[in-house]
Design an enzyme around this catalytic site. Structure first.
Site, PDB file in Angstrom:
ATOM      1  N   ASN A  14       0.830  -1.213   0.000  1.00 11.62           N
ATOM      2  CA  ASN A  14       0.000   0.000   0.000  1.00 11.62           C
ATOM      3  C   ASN A  14       0.863   1.261   0.000  1.00 11.62           C
ATOM      4  O   ASN A  14       0.518   2.255  -0.638  1.00 11.62           O
ATOM      5  CB  ASN A  14      -0.967  -0.006   1.186  1.00 11.62           C
ATOM      6  CG  ASN A  14      -2.194  -0.845   0.906  1.00 11.62           C
ATOM      7  OD1 ASN A  14      -3.040  -0.466   0.102  1.00 11.62           O
ATOM      8  ND2 ASN A  14      -2.273  -2.007   1.537  1.00 11.62           N
ATOM      9  N   ILE A  93      -2.690  -1.128  17.175  1.00  8.94           N
ATOM     10  CA  ILE A  93      -3.780  -0.186  17.468  1.00  8.94           C
ATOM     11  C   ILE A  93      -3.220   0.878  18.398  1.00  8.94           C
ATOM     12  O   ILE A  93      -2.741   0.576  19.500  1.00  8.94           O
ATOM     13  CB  ILE A  93      -4.981  -0.921  18.113  1.00  8.94           C
ATOM     14  CG1 ILE A  93      -5.543  -1.956  17.129  1.00  8.94           C
ATOM     15  CG2 ILE A  93      -6.052   0.076  18.531  1.00  8.94           C
ATOM     16  CD1 ILE A  93      -6.600  -2.865  17.706  1.00  8.94           C
ATOM     17  N   HIS A 110      -8.467  -0.875   5.767  1.00  6.99           N
ATOM     18  CA  HIS A 110      -8.838  -2.160   6.376  1.00  6.99           C
ATOM     19  C   HIS A 110      -9.321  -3.108   5.282  1.00  6.99           C
ATOM     20  O   HIS A 110     -10.169  -2.719   4.465  1.00  6.99           O
ATOM     21  CB  HIS A 110      -9.927  -1.969   7.433  1.00  6.99           C
ATOM     22  CG  HIS A 110     -10.286  -3.257   8.108  1.00  6.99           C
ATOM     23  ND1 HIS A 110      -9.455  -3.866   9.021  1.00  6.99           N
ATOM     24  CD2 HIS A 110     -11.337  -4.088   7.945  1.00  6.99           C
ATOM     25  CE1 HIS A 110      -9.990  -5.008   9.394  1.00  6.99           C
ATOM     26  NE2 HIS A 110     -11.137  -5.173   8.761  1.00  6.99           N
TER      27      HIS A 110
HETATM   28  C1  GAR Z   1      -3.255  -4.908   3.710  1.00  8.81           C
HETATM   29  O1  GAR Z   1      -4.153  -5.842   3.152  1.00  8.81           O
HETATM   30  C2  GAR Z   1      -3.982  -4.020   4.689  1.00  8.81           C
HETATM   31  O2  GAR Z   1      -5.297  -3.735   4.310  1.00  8.81           O
HETATM   32  C3  GAR Z   1      -3.968  -4.874   5.921  1.00  8.81           C
HETATM   33  O3  GAR Z   1      -2.725  -5.529   5.922  1.00  8.81           O
HETATM   34  C4  GAR Z   1      -2.215  -5.600   4.590  1.00  8.81           C
HETATM   35  C5  GAR Z   1      -0.874  -4.893   4.570  1.00  8.81           C
HETATM   36  O4  GAR Z   1      -0.249  -5.015   3.336  1.00  8.81           O
HETATM   37  N1  GAR Z   1      -4.166  -4.063   7.086  1.00  8.81           N
HETATM   38  C6  GAR Z   1      -4.754  -4.519   8.195  1.00  8.81           C
HETATM   39  O5  GAR Z   1      -5.177  -5.650   8.331  1.00  8.81           O
HETATM   40  C7  GAR Z   1      -4.876  -3.491   9.309  1.00  8.81           C
HETATM   41  N2  GAR Z   1      -5.950  -3.827  10.180  1.00  8.81           N
HETATM   42  P1  GAR Z   1       0.946  -4.081   2.873  1.00  8.81           P
HETATM   43  O6  GAR Z   1       1.971  -4.014   4.011  1.00  8.81           O
HETATM   44  O7  GAR Z   1       1.503  -4.816   1.686  1.00  8.81           O
HETATM   45  O8  GAR Z   1       0.397  -2.722   2.533  1.00  8.81           O
END
Ligand code: GAR
Length: 208
Positions: A14, A93, A110
Site C-alpha cells: 500500500n 492499534i 482495512h
Molecule cells: C493490507 O491488506 C492491509 O489492508 C492490511 O494488511 C495488509 C498490509 O499489506 N491491514 C490490516 O489488516 C490493518 N488492520 P501491505 O503491508 O503490503 O500494505
C-alpha cells in the site's frame, strides 16, 4: 502542501501504491515526507529507501506497553509536522493519545467491508480467513478515519470484489489489494490533501 507520514509494519504494497500515485502526480497537494515502521525488518522500509523517503523505526518491542509506544509515535509525528497520517498495513492499534491529537487526520486501510470482519484481532490474512469461513459472496476494503475505537472511525471510501467458490485467504487478499486497496488508498489521500473530505455528525462525505 500536506506532509504525509505513512506508518507501516510489513510488506508495504500500500505504501508502494502511494509512492507510485505520487510519482504519477495523482496525490494533489500532498507529499510523503516520512515512513515510520514498527518493524525494523519490514520490506516497506526498502521501498521507502529506494524512493529517497526518510525512514524512522519505532520498534514496538522496545516499549513496555501500548501507551508508551503510542507516546513515542506521537512525539515523532509532531516532530515530522504531519498533516496527514496514513496507516498502511500498520498492525498496532494506537492509544488515544495519538487519535485525540490528530482527529480526522489519520487514515487507515482495512481489508474488509466495515462493519464486517473488523476490530481487535482482525488484521492481515485473519480478516480474509474469517470472511471465507463465514461464506460471504462479496468482500472488499474500507478506507476510514481512525478514532478511539479500532476500525470504527468515519468511512471515507469502500470498494468490493466478488468472492469465488475456490477462493483462499491468500487469493482473496491479493484480489482485494489489487482491485480496491491500491486504488482507493491513494484516492482517499489525494481527496484529503485537496480538502475534499468533510465530516458532519461523525460521518465523512467526499466532495465529488
Ligand atoms: C493490507 O491488506 C492491509 O489492508 C492490511 O494488511 C495488509 C498490509 O499489506 N491491514 C490490516 O489488516 C490493518 N488492520 P501491505 O503491508 O503490503 O500494505
Amino acid at each position: 502542501m500536506n506532509n504525509i507520514v505513512v506508518l507501516v509494519s510489513g510488506g508495504g504494497t500500500n505504501l508502494q501504491a502511494l509512492i507510485d500515485a505520487e510519482k504519477r502526480g495523482e496525490i494533489k497537494n500532498g507529499k510523503i515526507t516520512c515512513v515510520i515502521s514498527s518493524n525494523p525488518k519490514a520490506f516497506a522500509l526498502e521501498r521507502a529507501k529506494t524512493n529517497n523517503i526518510p525512514i524512522v523505526v519505532i520498534n514496538n518491542h522496545d516499549y513496555t506497553d501500548n501507551k508508551a509506544y503510542s507516546k513515542a509515535i506521537l512525539d515523532e509525528l509532531n516532530k515530522q509536522k504531519a498533516d496527514l497520517i496514513v496507516l498502511a498495513g500498520f498492525m498496532i492499534i494506537l492509544d488515544e493519545c495519538v487519535t485525540k491529537a490528530y482527529p480526522y487526520k489519520i487514515i487507515n486501510v482495512h481489508p474488509a467491508l466495515i462493519p464486517s470482519f473488523c476490530g481487535e484481532g482482525f488484521y492481515g490474512l485473519r480478516v480474509h480467513k474469517a470472511a471465507l469461513e463465514y461464506g460471504v459472496k462479496v468482500s472488499g476494503a474500507t478506507i476510514h478515519f481512525v478514532n478511539e475505537k479500532a476500525d470504527a472511525g468515519a468511512i471515507i471510501l469502500q470498494g468490493t470484489v466478488d468472492v469465488a467458490n475456490d477462493e483462499t485467504p491468500e487469493t482473496l487478499q491479493r484480489k482485494i489489494m489489487e482491485n480496491v486497496e491500491w486504488k482507493l488508498l491513494p484516492k482517499a489521500v489525494s481527496l484529503f490533501c485537496e480538502g475534499r473530505i468533510t465530516v458532519k455528525d461523525g460521518k465523512a462525505y467526499v466532495d465529488i
